[in-house]
Scaffold this active site. Structure first.
Site: not given
Lengths: 150, 318
Positions: B238, B168, B117-121, B123
């Site tokens: 978080c 997904d 679940a990368a966005a906005p990037g 990490k």
């Protein structure tokens, strides 16, 4: 995204070599792919790994250049910032003040007779800024808005 | 100090988690978080970046748990995000607490890594930097609208080893044993971000802690399946809610061949994951996961678990 054919790759690599003096060796560990009007450079190992698992991807690697008006190639800002350090020609040095002006979205005038008219890589004391089109002393600002000071 | 409204239900929960220390937590929730950056060493040498920023008058303090992380101490200057150095990609603005997952995953060069679940990037960029732009990272996000920001941030740091996909995350369960390491920065109720998102606790209700649980468990299960035996999975949120953290890890770990690995970083003050919540007991190894409260390091709140796919039968290593 599609891999460039050998012939297409040759066209791209030759352009970068002739225009900016970028050795074809610089791209030996990269695959080049196309999507729309953009050509992307991706690490060969990354592309191979994804091929193995048959994953559909939206983009691979970094946008290296884009076709403009269907026939003219332009090195991207991202491409220039990554590969531009290997360039040996058509690079234009800009002063700190000129760099600030560019980052503020302005076009500038430079005294750079060694650079031929056309696309040039702009660099300053703090690194590569991007790519612009030079005609005589005029350097058109082509920095994407996202790369400018807001 | 900001005037942040916190629902009584969440204050009661804070007391249940921390006892008398809840007042300290609630105090920290009212104060803004310190800005921090991650140096972009894919483009410039670390020493060069630090020298230039220091010469320009930026006072930076090292974030102890991340060699590339620095707090920006200047409070009266303009936003560092509007500086020339930011425009030239010298650094990426990133919360100090969000530097933790990549440091715990600690990918090696040449690995094949999935950021589910990368966005906005943020990490992803950190992972790419740690891998020195080698190997390959699949930066995936289910939301098409979030991909342009992800893509732009990868261009900004100059990563050529990142492949952006839009699936997904649960679909990665079909890619068995494909990745050396997987990061699951799971969607969550984000209660740990109250110092940046003041409204997040204003109308908080207990059922919110359950609202993402099903997808969180599915994503973590999928991540484990997609990881090679011996590979590592980092699960992070978080959120401070046990339902989104220990309860998720416990439920998934009981049904998979994984071991919980201690998730401590040098210089990071943290608490062990809890082993009981609302009369539900979790495996004792849950203490190897990490809770970070805002008062521990003057950051946002966070939770991280590191799992190793063992390839053994269905048993969790204690």
């Amino acid at each position: 995204m599609q891999y460039l054919s050998n012939a297409e790759r040759e066209i791209v690599v030759t352009y970068l070599s002739e225009r900016f003096g970028l050795s074809p060796h610089v791209f030996k560990d990269f695959v080049l792919l196309s999507s729309g009007r953009k050509v992307w450079a991706a690490r060969q190992l990354a592309a191979l790994a994804i091929e193995e698992i048959s994953l559909t991807v939206e983009t691979a690697g970094l946008p290296l250049l884009r076709w403009r008006s269907g026939r003219e190639m332009k090195l991207t800002t991202a491409g220039a910032r990554v590969f531009g350090c290997h360039a040996t020609r058509n690079c234009v040095y800009v002063s700190h003040r000129e760099m600030l002006s560019l980052l503020q979205g302005n076009s500038i005038e430079v005294d750079a007779q060694a650079a031929a008219d056309g696309y040039v890589i702009l660099y300053g004391d703090y690194g590569i800024i991007g790519v612009s089109h030079k005609k005589g002393p005029q350097v058109m600002n082509m920095l994407p808005r996202a790369r400018q000071l807001t | 100090m900001a005037d942040i409204q916190i629902a009584d239900a969440w204050k009661r929960r804070a007391r249940a988690l921390l006892g008398n220390e809840a007042d300290t937590l609630l105090h920290y929730c009212q104060t803004p978080v310190q800005k921090s950056i991650r140096l972009n060493t894919l483009r410039y040498g670390k020493d060069h970046i630090l020298e230039q920023l220091a010469a320009a008058g930026w006072e930076l303090h090292s974030v102890p748990w991340c060699p590339l992380g620095y707090w920006v101490m200047n409070r009266t200057r303009e936003d560092i995000g509007r500086s020339v150095w930011h425009a030239l990609d010298y650094f990426y603005i990133q919360d100090a607490v969000s530097l933790i997952p990549a440091e715990i995953l600690a990918p090696k060069t040449q690995m094949c890594v999935l950021d589910m679940a990368a966005a906005p990037g943020s990490k992803t960029g950190h992972l790419a930097t740690m891998m020195q732009d080698t190997g390959g990272i699949v930066a995936n996000d289910v939301a098409l609208g979030r991909l342009p920001a992800l893509r732009a941030n990868m261009d900004k740091i100059g990563a050529t080893n990142v492949l952006v996909s839009q699936h997904d995350g649960r679909a990665f369960a079909q890619m068995r044993d494909a990745f050396d390491a997987v990061l699951v920065d799971a969607p969550c109720s984000a209660t740990g971000t109250v110092r940046k998102n003041p409204g997040v606790l204003e109308n908080w209700q207990p059922n919110q802690a359950q609202s993402h649980r099903k997808i969180q468990e599915s994503l973590l299960s999928s991540a484990i399946t997609a990881t090679k035996p011996g590979g590592f999975i980092v699960y992070a949120t978080c959120s401070l809610e046990p339902e989104e953290n220990e309860a998720v890890v416990d439920a998934v770990a009981r049904n998979n061949t994984v071991a919980l690995i201690p998730s401590h970083l040098s210089g990071l003050q943290s608490r062990p994951g809890i082993t009981e919540w609302n009369n539900c007991a979790f495996v004792n190894a849950m203490e190897r996961t990490v809770r970070i409260y805002p008062q521990d390091n003057n950051t946002q709140g966070f939770y991280v678990a590191c799992l190793q796919k063992t390839g053994d039968s269905y048993a969790i290593s204690e």
